[in-house]
Design a protein around this motif. Structure first.
Motif, PDB file in Angstrom:
ATOM      1  N   ARG A 124     -50.804 -23.878  50.653  1.00 22.27           N
ATOM      2  CA  ARG A 124     -49.472 -24.926  51.062  1.00 22.27           C
ATOM      3  C   ARG A 124     -49.112 -25.297  52.834  1.00 22.27           C
ATOM      4  O   ARG A 124     -48.134 -25.309  53.162  1.00 22.27           O
ATOM      5  CB  ARG A 124     -48.351 -23.654  50.562  1.00 22.27           C
ATOM      6  CG  ARG A 124     -48.221 -23.850  49.256  1.00 22.27           C
ATOM      7  CD  ARG A 124     -47.444 -22.801  49.145  1.00 22.27           C
ATOM      8  NE  ARG A 124     -47.300 -22.635  47.676  1.00 22.27           N
ATOM      9  CZ  ARG A 124     -46.470 -23.672  46.957  1.00 22.27           C
ATOM     10  NH1 ARG A 124     -45.865 -24.679  47.340  1.00 22.27           N
ATOM     11  NH2 ARG A 124     -46.369 -22.966  45.785  1.00 22.27           N
ATOM     12  N   LEU A 125     -50.310 -26.058  52.731  1.00 19.24           N
ATOM     13  CA  LEU A 125     -50.629 -26.255  54.644  1.00 19.24           C
ATOM     14  C   LEU A 125     -50.111 -27.880  53.959  1.00 19.24           C
ATOM     15  O   LEU A 125     -50.549 -28.815  52.880  1.00 19.24           O
ATOM     16  CB  LEU A 125     -52.332 -26.486  54.801  1.00 19.24           C
ATOM     17  CG  LEU A 125     -51.894 -24.920  55.323  1.00 19.24           C
ATOM     18  CD1 LEU A 125     -53.437 -23.974  55.726  1.00 19.24           C
ATOM     19  CD2 LEU A 125     -51.196 -24.193  56.805  1.00 19.24           C
ATOM     20  N   ARG A 126     -49.605 -28.881  55.022  1.00 20.52           N
ATOM     21  CA  ARG A 126     -49.178 -29.840  55.078  1.00 20.52           C
ATOM     22  C   ARG A 126     -50.831 -31.044  55.808  1.00 20.52           C
ATOM     23  O   ARG A 126     -51.250 -30.405  56.296  1.00 20.52           O
ATOM     24  CB  ARG A 126     -48.422 -30.406  55.842  1.00 20.52           C
ATOM     25  CG  ARG A 126     -48.348 -31.978  55.809  1.00 20.52           C
ATOM     26  CD  ARG A 126     -47.003 -31.780  55.626  1.00 20.52           C
ATOM     27  NE  ARG A 126     -46.339 -32.327  57.579  1.00 20.52           N
ATOM     28  CZ  ARG A 126     -46.653 -32.763  58.552  1.00 20.52           C
ATOM     29  NH1 ARG A 126     -46.935 -34.280  57.687  1.00 20.52           N
ATOM     30  NH2 ARG A 126     -46.037 -32.918  59.561  1.00 20.52           N
ATOM     31  N   PHE A 127     -51.220 -31.907  54.523  1.00 23.71           N
ATOM     32  CA  PHE A 127     -52.779 -32.286  54.884  1.00 23.71           C
ATOM     33  C   PHE A 127     -52.583 -33.935  55.510  1.00 23.71           C
ATOM     34  O   PHE A 127     -51.822 -34.550  55.166  1.00 23.71           O
ATOM     35  CB  PHE A 127     -53.925 -32.420  53.323  1.00 23.71           C
ATOM     36  CG  PHE A 127     -55.321 -32.877  54.446  1.00 23.71           C
ATOM     37  CD1 PHE A 127     -55.826 -31.771  55.176  1.00 23.71           C
ATOM     38  CD2 PHE A 127     -55.605 -34.044  54.216  1.00 23.71           C
ATOM     39  CE1 PHE A 127     -57.248 -32.602  55.341  1.00 23.71           C
ATOM     40  CE2 PHE A 127     -56.872 -34.885  54.306  1.00 23.71           C
ATOM     41  CZ  PHE A 127     -57.244 -34.277  54.743  1.00 23.71           C
ATOM     42  N   VAL A 128     -52.769 -33.762  56.948  1.00 21.49           N
ATOM     43  CA  VAL A 128     -52.756 -35.325  57.756  1.00 21.49           C
ATOM     44  C   VAL A 128     -53.936 -36.474  57.413  1.00 21.49           C
ATOM     45  O   VAL A 128     -54.996 -35.780  58.554  1.00 21.49           O
ATOM     46  CB  VAL A 128     -52.018 -35.360  59.012  1.00 21.49           C
ATOM     47  CG1 VAL A 128     -51.621 -36.715  59.592  1.00 21.49           C
ATOM     48  CG2 VAL A 128     -50.722 -34.315  58.185  1.00 21.49           C
ATOM     49  N   PRO A 129     -54.550 -36.613  56.694  1.00 22.65           N
ATOM     50  CA  PRO A 129     -55.766 -37.434  57.064  1.00 22.65           C
ATOM     51  C   PRO A 129     -55.437 -38.851  57.733  1.00 22.65           C
ATOM     52  O   PRO A 129     -54.527 -39.168  58.284  1.00 22.65           O
ATOM     53  CB  PRO A 129     -56.164 -38.140  56.043  1.00 22.65           C
ATOM     54  CG  PRO A 129     -54.607 -38.200  55.253  1.00 22.65           C
ATOM     55  CD  PRO A 129     -53.487 -37.641  55.839  1.00 22.65           C
ATOM     56  N   VAL A 130     -56.529 -38.907  58.796  1.00 23.09           N
ATOM     57  CA  VAL A 130     -56.702 -39.618  60.125  1.00 23.09           C
ATOM     58  C   VAL A 130     -57.802 -40.803  59.694  1.00 23.09           C
ATOM     59  O   VAL A 130     -58.221 -40.565  59.213  1.00 23.09           O
ATOM     60  CB  VAL A 130     -57.104 -39.390  61.432  1.00 23.09           C
ATOM     61  CG1 VAL A 130     -56.413 -40.919  62.385  1.00 23.09           C
ATOM     62  CG2 VAL A 130     -55.929 -38.969  61.546  1.00 23.09           C
ATOM     63  N   PRO A 131     -56.498 -42.333  58.716  1.00 19.93           N
ATOM     64  CA  PRO A 131     -58.028 -43.140  58.273  1.00 19.93           C
ATOM     65  C   PRO A 131     -59.387 -43.185  59.926  1.00 19.93           C
ATOM     66  O   PRO A 131     -59.273 -43.774  60.789  1.00 19.93           O
ATOM     67  CB  PRO A 131     -57.742 -44.484  57.908  1.00 19.93           C
ATOM     68  CG  PRO A 131     -56.570 -43.880  58.316  1.00 19.93           C
ATOM     69  CD  PRO A 131     -56.138 -42.258  59.062  1.00 19.93           C
ATOM     70  N   LEU A 132     -60.837 -43.678  59.169  1.00 22.04           N
ATOM     71  CA  LEU A 132     -61.741 -43.769  60.047  1.00 22.04           C
ATOM     72  C   LEU A 132     -61.390 -45.143  60.381  1.00 22.04           C
ATOM     73  O   LEU A 132     -60.848 -45.814  59.245  1.00 22.04           O
ATOM     74  CB  LEU A 132     -62.975 -43.769  59.257  1.00 22.04           C
ATOM     75  CG  LEU A 132     -63.838 -41.940  59.258  1.00 22.04           C
ATOM     76  CD1 LEU A 132     -64.762 -41.823  58.169  1.00 22.04           C
ATOM     77  CD2 LEU A 132     -63.691 -41.254  59.826  1.00 22.04           C
ATOM     78  N   ARG A 133     -62.489 -45.451  60.853  1.00 21.16           N
ATOM     79  CA  ARG A 133     -62.825 -47.725  61.276  1.00 21.16           C
ATOM     80  C   ARG A 133     -63.145 -48.242  59.718  1.00 21.16           C
ATOM     81  O   ARG A 133     -63.524 -46.818  59.369  1.00 21.16           O
ATOM     82  CB  ARG A 133     -63.436 -48.112  62.216  1.00 21.16           C
ATOM     83  CG  ARG A 133     -62.141 -47.268  63.270  1.00 21.16           C
ATOM     84  CD  ARG A 133     -63.346 -48.398  64.518  1.00 21.16           C
ATOM     85  NE  ARG A 133     -62.152 -47.783  66.505  1.00 21.16           N
ATOM     86  CZ  ARG A 133     -62.932 -46.794  66.544  1.00 21.16           C
ATOM     87  NH1 ARG A 133     -64.524 -46.985  66.164  1.00 21.16           N
ATOM     88  NH2 ARG A 133     -62.524 -46.514  68.349  1.00 21.16           N
ATOM     89  N   PRO A 134     -62.729 -48.974  59.848  1.00 15.65           N
ATOM     90  CA  PRO A 134     -63.929 -49.701  58.607  1.00 15.65           C
ATOM     91  C   PRO A 134     -65.125 -49.264  58.895  1.00 15.65           C
ATOM     92  O   PRO A 134     -66.247 -49.510  57.229  1.00 15.65           O
ATOM     93  CB  PRO A 134     -63.560 -51.634  58.575  1.00 15.65           C
ATOM     94  CG  PRO A 134     -62.094 -51.370  59.359  1.00 15.65           C
ATOM     95  CD  PRO A 134     -62.153 -50.544  60.312  1.00 15.65           C
ATOM     96  N   ASP A 135     -65.773 -49.334  59.846  1.00 13.13           N
ATOM     97  CA  ASP A 135     -67.501 -49.773  59.927  1.00 13.13           C
ATOM     98  C   ASP A 135     -67.767 -47.248  59.949  1.00 13.13           C
ATOM     99  O   ASP A 135     -68.927 -47.058  59.777  1.00 13.13           O
ATOM    100  CB  ASP A 135     -67.807 -49.683  60.918  1.00 13.13           C
ATOM    101  CG  ASP A 135     -67.425 -48.879  62.850  1.00 13.13           C
ATOM    102  OD1 ASP A 135     -66.337 -48.949  62.179  1.00 13.13           O
ATOM    103  OD2 ASP A 135     -68.256 -49.948  63.487  1.00 13.13           O
TER     104      ASP A 135
END
Ligand code: PLP
Length: 359
Positions: A124-135
């Motif tokens: 029950r932790l909040r997951f925050v994904p940070v997108p990689l660059r397109p490469d």
């Protein structure tokens, strides 16, 4: 609503169990296993060690000999501690459990290893994904800005990354470690195939631990992962670990094999040499892009519209070659396949199947 639906959490009801493909009769290149088994002399010694075990007794969880061997053979620096998990999957679980304060945030680049997000959900932790660059390189400024906003208790960085294989820049990872307000775990599952590691300098950062596994160096069936880092962190994770998590079988097998670690190193070196052969062959193929890799697999993107990746995957499967298909998962991985590096004959079969599927 039946009793199961009223008891089990809705987010668990909504998900599926971790998918493991049936590889019977296939060239199995889907989950980054080593293609190599133990030489006969070592298999015999392992068998003899196992035969002597008192299976009536619980394991002794201090694992003194095993942890000392890991420290010595895997380069855990002096003054740091080692904690073992039933695979590094379990290390992800007990670290997440230890950090699971009410409302805490877990952050990781995306796409990355799915279990970071899964355990955040379980606890029950909040997951925050940070997108990689397109490469698939790390967007370090975006990551640091997201950390300033969300103040994660826990950051996961797979170095190199799975499923992309990306060898993130060391300087950028260091910037993230320095800027992180909480704990950073560098997951070096693929370190044996990479050129860099944070393990030797793990003690230099007060908020860093390094996690690894023996799964990619011929011991996936043993289920052994470990975390190396300062005692102040390891002591806390030890409290959320299941008491007898490493079986006496895994312990004895790992000790015997790590005493002969040159065997694993030699096998990893063969995989690494093969990776370059496969990269060369992929570079000559039309209809796909391969991404940089520092792991024992290569992520490729099949050119074409929606469904192009799945069509190639299915065709390879019909040709009895199993790789991993990412279409329908993270949007940045649309039409991507992950090709594990196997033994030379397996790689040849994989390349032939891929080439024929692309035609
Ligand atoms: C980045 C990463 N971390 C951890 C794991 C888990 O490995 P294991 O539980 O086999 O040690 C994997 C498995 O593929 C992985 O890719």
């Amino acid at each position: 609503m039946n009793i199961v639906q009223s008891v089990i959490r809705p987010e668990i009801l909504a998900m599926g169990a971790y998918p493991v493909a049936d590889a019977t009769g296939m060239v199995k290149l889907d989950v980054m296993e080593s293609p190599y088994t133990l030489p006969d002399w070592l298999a015999r010694e392992v068998g003899e060690a196992v035969a002597k075990l008192p299976l009536n007794r619980y394991p002794v969880p201090s694992l003194t000999r095993l942890r000392a061997l890991i420290a010595e053979k895997m380069g855990v620096p002096e003054g740091c501690e080692v904690l073992c998990g039933n695979g590094s999957d379990e290390c992800i679980q007990f670290i997440t459990a230890a950090c699971a304060r009410e409302g805490a945030v877990v952050m990781a680049p995306a796409p990355s290893f799915v279990m970071f997000q899964m355990h955040a959900l379980f606890y029950r932790l909040r997951f925050v994904p940070v997108p990689l660059r397109p490469d698939f390189s790390l967007d370090v400024d975006a990551f640091i800005a997201a950390m300033a906003l969300h103040k994660p208790a826990l950051v996961w960085l797979a170095y190199p990354n799975n499923p992309t294989g990306s060898p993130f820049s060391r300087t950028e990872v260091e910037r993230i470690v320095r800027a992180a307000p909480g704990l950073v775990v560098i997951d070096e599952a693929y370190q044996p195939f990479a050129t860099d590691s944070f393990m030797p300098r793990v003690a230099e950062y007060p908020n860093l631990v390094v996690m690894r596994t023996v799964s990619k160096i011929s011991l996936a069936g043993v289920r052994l992962g470990y975390v190396g880092g300062p005692a102040q962190w390891i002591r806390e994770f030890d409290k959320t670990r299941a008491p007898f998590n490493i079986s006496v079988l895994a312990e004895a097998v790992a000790i015997k094999i790590l005493e002969n670690k040159h065997v694993l190193d030699e096998q990893a070196a063969r995989v690494l040499a093969e990776r370059e052969v496969v990269r060369g062959a992929l570079a000559r193929m039309r209809g796909l892009t391969q991404y940089p890799t520092a792991a024992n697999f290569i992520c490729v993107r099949i050119e074409g519209g929606p469904g192009a990746g799945t069509a190639v995957f299915e065709s390879m499967k019909r040709q009895k070659v199993l790789v991993k298909n990412f279409s329908g998962g993270h949007p940045m991985l649309e039409n991507c396949l992950r090709l594990t590096i196997g033994a030379p004959d397996e790689n040849r079969a994989m390349l032939a199947a891929l080439e024929s599927a692309l035609r």
